[in-house]
Write a protein that holds these residues in place. Structure first.
Motif, PDB file in Angstrom:
ATOM      1  N   ARG A 293       0.856  -1.198   0.000  1.00  0.00           N
ATOM      2  CA  ARG A 293       0.000   0.000   0.000  1.00  0.00           C
ATOM      3  C   ARG A 293       0.886   1.240   0.000  1.00  0.00           C
ATOM      4  NH1 ARG A 293      -2.180   3.728   3.786  1.00  0.00           N
ATOM      5  NH2 ARG A 293      -4.467   3.977   3.801  1.00  0.00           N
ATOM      6  N   PHE A 294       0.736   2.095  -1.009  1.00  0.00           N
ATOM      7  CA  PHE A 294       1.477   3.351  -1.097  1.00  0.00           C
ATOM      8  C   PHE A 294       0.532   4.538  -0.914  1.00  0.00           C
ATOM      9  CE2 PHE A 294       4.516   0.685  -3.390  1.00  0.00           C
ATOM     10  CZ  PHE A 294       5.744   1.206  -3.010  1.00  0.00           C
ATOM     11  N   ALA A 295       1.007   5.568  -0.216  1.00  0.00           N
ATOM     12  CA  ALA A 295       0.222   6.795  -0.059  1.00  0.00           C
ATOM     13  C   ALA A 295       1.166   7.964   0.205  1.00  0.00           C
ATOM     14  CB  ALA A 295      -0.790   6.661   1.078  1.00  0.00           C
ATOM     15  N   LEU A 296       0.664   9.168  -0.018  1.00  0.00           N
ATOM     16  CA  LEU A 296       1.385  10.404   0.291  1.00  0.00           C
ATOM     17  C   LEU A 296       0.518  11.223   1.242  1.00  0.00           C
ATOM     18  CD1 LEU A 296       3.565  12.602  -0.104  1.00  0.00           C
ATOM     19  CD2 LEU A 296       2.310  13.331  -2.160  1.00  0.00           C
ATOM     20  N   THR A 297       1.062  11.528   2.402  1.00  0.00           N
ATOM     21  CA  THR A 297       0.373  12.365   3.385  1.00  0.00           C
ATOM     22  C   THR A 297       0.910  13.784   3.289  1.00  0.00           C
ATOM     23  OG1 THR A 297       0.027  10.513   4.912  1.00  0.00           O
ATOM     24  CG2 THR A 297      -0.085  12.739   5.839  1.00  0.00           C
ATOM     25  N   VAL A 298       0.013  14.752   3.085  1.00  0.00           N
ATOM     26  CA  VAL A 298       0.391  16.164   3.014  1.00  0.00           C
ATOM     27  C   VAL A 298      -0.464  16.908   4.032  1.00  0.00           C
ATOM     28  CG1 VAL A 298       0.598  18.214   1.560  1.00  0.00           C
ATOM     29  CG2 VAL A 298       0.913  15.936   0.555  1.00  0.00           C
ATOM     30  N   ALA A 299       0.173  17.610   4.952  1.00  0.00           N
ATOM     31  CA  ALA A 299      -0.552  18.255   6.039  1.00  0.00           C
ATOM     32  C   ALA A 299      -0.308  19.761   6.055  1.00  0.00           C
ATOM     33  CB  ALA A 299      -0.134  17.652   7.379  1.00  0.00           C
ATOM     34  N   PHE A 300      -1.296  20.474   6.596  1.00  0.00           N
ATOM     35  CA  PHE A 300      -1.229  21.935   6.669  1.00  0.00           C
ATOM     36  C   PHE A 300      -1.579  22.395   8.078  1.00  0.00           C
ATOM     37  CE2 PHE A 300      -1.978  20.809   2.302  1.00  0.00           C
ATOM     38  CZ  PHE A 300      -1.129  21.646   1.597  1.00  0.00           C
ATOM     39  N   THR A 301      -0.974  23.524   8.468  1.00  0.00           N
ATOM     40  CA  THR A 301      -1.178  24.077   9.800  1.00  0.00           C
ATOM     41  C   THR A 301      -1.618  25.532   9.719  1.00  0.00           C
ATOM     42  OG1 THR A 301      -0.127  24.445  11.965  1.00  0.00           O
ATOM     43  CG2 THR A 301       1.236  24.810  10.017  1.00  0.00           C
ATOM     44  N   CYS A 302      -2.288  25.963  10.753  1.00  0.00           N
ATOM     45  CA  CYS A 302      -2.664  27.375  10.882  1.00  0.00           C
ATOM     46  C   CYS A 302      -1.629  28.147  11.695  1.00  0.00           C
ATOM     47  CB  CYS A 302      -4.032  27.491  11.564  1.00  0.00           C
ATOM     48  SG  CYS A 302      -5.410  26.784  10.619  1.00  0.00           S
ATOM     49  N   ASP A 303      -0.682  27.443  12.272  1.00  0.00           N
ATOM     50  CA  ASP A 303       0.322  28.047  13.146  1.00  0.00           C
ATOM     51  C   ASP A 303       1.617  28.276  12.363  1.00  0.00           C
ATOM     52  OD1 ASP A 303       2.015  28.844  15.151  1.00  0.00           O
ATOM     53  OD2 ASP A 303       1.400  27.290  16.568  1.00  0.00           O
ATOM     54  N   LYS A 304       1.935  29.528  12.103  1.00  0.00           N
ATOM     55  CA  LYS A 304       3.090  29.867  11.281  1.00  0.00           C
ATOM     56  C   LYS A 304       4.405  29.330  11.838  1.00  0.00           C
ATOM     57  CE  LYS A 304       4.044  34.258  10.894  1.00  0.00           C
ATOM     58  NZ  LYS A 304       3.924  35.676  10.456  1.00  0.00           N
ATOM     59  N   LYS A 305       4.489  29.153  13.131  1.00  0.00           N
ATOM     60  CA  LYS A 305       5.749  28.679  13.707  1.00  0.00           C
ATOM     61  C   LYS A 305       6.032  27.218  13.335  1.00  0.00           C
ATOM     62  CE  LYS A 305       4.104  27.162  18.268  1.00  0.00           C
ATOM     63  NZ  LYS A 305       4.154  27.426  19.735  1.00  0.00           N
ATOM     64  N   HIS A 306       5.026  26.520  12.843  1.00  0.00           N
ATOM     65  CA  HIS A 306       5.215  25.130  12.425  1.00  0.00           C
ATOM     66  C   HIS A 306       5.292  24.993  10.903  1.00  0.00           C
ATOM     67  CE1 HIS A 306       4.842  23.511  16.413  1.00  0.00           C
ATOM     68  NE2 HIS A 306       3.650  24.056  16.594  1.00  0.00           N
ATOM     69  N   ALA A 307       5.406  26.118  10.201  1.00  0.00           N
ATOM     70  CA  ALA A 307       5.459  26.088   8.734  1.00  0.00           C
ATOM     71  C   ALA A 307       6.797  25.540   8.249  1.00  0.00           C
ATOM     72  CB  ALA A 307       5.239  27.491   8.186  1.00  0.00           C
ATOM     73  N   ILE A 308       6.761  24.848   7.118  1.00  0.00           N
ATOM     74  CA  ILE A 308       7.985  24.402   6.460  1.00  0.00           C
ATOM     75  C   ILE A 308       7.941  24.827   4.993  1.00  0.00           C
ATOM     76  CG2 ILE A 308       8.334  22.435   7.993  1.00  0.00           C
ATOM     77  CD1 ILE A 308       7.228  20.629   5.762  1.00  0.00           C
ATOM     78  N   ASP A 309       9.106  24.953   4.398  1.00  0.00           N
ATOM     79  CA  ASP A 309       9.197  25.303   2.989  1.00  0.00           C
ATOM     80  C   ASP A 309       9.099  24.060   2.124  1.00  0.00           C
ATOM     81  OD1 ASP A 309       9.529  28.011   3.526  1.00  0.00           O
ATOM     82  OD2 ASP A 309      11.708  27.800   3.745  1.00  0.00           O
ATOM     83  N   ASP A 310       8.938  24.254   0.834  1.00  0.00           N
ATOM     84  CA  ASP A 310       8.972  23.146  -0.106  1.00  0.00           C
ATOM     85  C   ASP A 310      10.376  22.552  -0.124  1.00  0.00           C
ATOM     86  OD1 ASP A 310       6.290  23.468  -0.968  1.00  0.00           O
ATOM     87  OD2 ASP A 310       6.923  25.082  -2.323  1.00  0.00           O
ATOM     88  N   PRO A 311      10.499  21.249  -0.319  1.00  0.00           N
ATOM     89  CA  PRO A 311      11.845  20.651  -0.419  1.00  0.00           C
ATOM     90  C   PRO A 311      12.560  21.151  -1.672  1.00  0.00           C
ATOM     91  CG  PRO A 311      10.172  19.053  -1.060  1.00  0.00           C
ATOM     92  CD  PRO A 311       9.434  20.243  -0.510  1.00  0.00           C
ATOM     93  N   GLN A 312      13.856  21.326  -1.556  1.00  0.00           N
ATOM     94  CA  GLN A 312      14.666  21.830  -2.656  1.00  0.00           C
ATOM     95  C   GLN A 312      15.592  20.738  -3.194  1.00  0.00           C
ATOM     96  OE1 GLN A 312      14.141  24.927  -3.877  1.00  0.00           O
ATOM     97  NE2 GLN A 312      12.511  25.060  -2.332  1.00  0.00           N
ATOM     98  N   PRO A 313      15.892  20.775  -4.491  1.00  0.00           N
ATOM     99  CA  PRO A 313      16.817  19.780  -5.062  1.00  0.00           C
ATOM    100  C   PRO A 313      18.135  19.757  -4.308  1.00  0.00           C
ATOM    101  CG  PRO A 313      15.755  21.032  -6.813  1.00  0.00           C
ATOM    102  CD  PRO A 313      15.371  21.708  -5.525  1.00  0.00           C
ATOM    103  N   ARG A 314      18.619  18.533  -4.060  1.00  0.00           N
ATOM    104  CA  ARG A 314      19.876  18.355  -3.304  1.00  0.00           C
ATOM    105  C   ARG A 314      20.711  17.285  -3.972  1.00  0.00           C
ATOM    106  NH1 ARG A 314      18.560  17.915   3.040  1.00  0.00           N
ATOM    107  NH2 ARG A 314      20.827  17.857   3.002  1.00  0.00           N
TER     108      ARG A 314
END
Length: 314
Positions: A293-314
């Motif tokens: 079973r494969f899935a992608l979990t994407v979550a969002f927050t209303c609290d700016k202190k828990h924000a993350i940026d998009d992943p960047q090529p590495r």
């Protein structure tokens, strides 16, 4: 993809980009996190799951084994909405972002099968460097954390130490961001949220679950839980399924625990399910009996202190 859906996606990307532009430049991403830090973070998450598991086990037994199918795997739906009464789990200081009406939404046909297959390949490439010995394997594209045995390693550092080419391509990151933008736009629209107050949050991850028996408590993914309690930062949860119930795996259905009876959304490739993250949407995943079973979990927050940026090529 249907023309109307393609148009919807273009609108989604434009709207979501406007919302993302309001993120502060100082918001840091977890992509540079040390592997040990990532390991600690994931262990803490798993321990939260265990902490509430006993209470949720009682709730689950109380409701019994009755199960109503909200959306079946063989039913393609443009949009199915199921209202629920909001819990008191949401902080009042996040007005304009917190849900006024809570619900569960299921949509099919938003992404092409080619896009779904590419997402699955992203998961495969990262997990090829790791792999759990029992049940679930998790890949966080942001931090590079991936399950390996009973711990987590950093795929970016492993690739660097072994002199490998980059694990993921620019096209991989671009698709990941595009999918995230579409999901954010849908949540903004469905829950009437100010996009400038809604942020991507961690953990956002790929999961691969097999029928291998659990080796540690961390492998026991099937316990009922509340995302807002388990992860802390979640306000809205989404799952994009990358495989089909019954065809690719047996068991593994997503189950909501309600006061009348349990309700399930059967996974289907390309199916998006999203909902408010409070206790009104307590849920669990059935044990996978066979297949993968494969899935992608994407979550969002209303609290700016828990924000993350998009992943960047590495």
């Amino acid at each position: 993809m249907k023309t109307s859906k393609a148009s919807q996606r273009r609108t989604a990307k434009s709207t979501s980009q406007q919302g993302e532009s309001s993120k502060p430049a100082s918001t840091s991403t977890s992509a540079s996190a040390d592997p040990q830090t990532s390991l600690f973070s994931f262990r803490r998450i798993f321990m939260r799951i265990v902490f509430i598991a006993v209470t949720m086990y009682i709730v689950r037994n109380k409701f019994g084994n009755q199960l109503t199918t909200l959306v079946a795997v063989d039913t393609e739906t443009e949009k199915a909405t199921f209202d629920v009464i909001c819990s008191d789990d949401y902080e009042t200081r996040f007005r304009g972002c917190n849900p006024v009406h809570c619900k569960r939404v299921v949509m099919d046909g938003l992404f092409t099968m080619e896009e779904i297959e590419q997402l699955k390949r992203i998961a495969d490439k990262g997990m090829a460097l790791g792999g759990s010995t029992g049940g679930p394997t998790v890949l966080d594209l942001h931090s590079g954390a991936v399950s390996k045995g009973g711990k987590f390693i950093n795929v970016y550092k492993v690739a660097e130490l072994q002199g490998m080419s980059p694990v993921f391509t620019d096209e991989d990151y671009s698709l990941y961001k595009s999918v995230k933008d579409v999901i954010k736009h849908l949540i903004v629209s469905e829950f009437d949220v100010d996009p400038s107050h809604l942020y991507l949050t961690k953990p956002t991850f790929f999961s691969r679950i097999t029928a291998l028996p659990a080796k540690t408590i961390h492998d026991e993914y099937w316990h009922p839980h509340v995302d807002k309690v388990t992860y802390g930062s979640f306000s809205y949860t989404s799952l994009l399924y990358l495989s089909d119930y019954q065809k690719d795996f047996q068991g593994g259905r997503f189950v909501f625990l309600d006061s009348d009876n349990n309700k399930t959304v059967e996974p289907r490739s390309g199916r998006l399910s999203f909902f408010t993250s409070g206790s009104e949407n307590t849920h669990f995943v059935e044990r996978v009996r066979s297949g993968t079973r494969f899935a992608l979990t994407v979550a969002f927050t209303c609290d700016k202190k828990h924000a993350i940026d998009d992943p960047q090529p590495r």
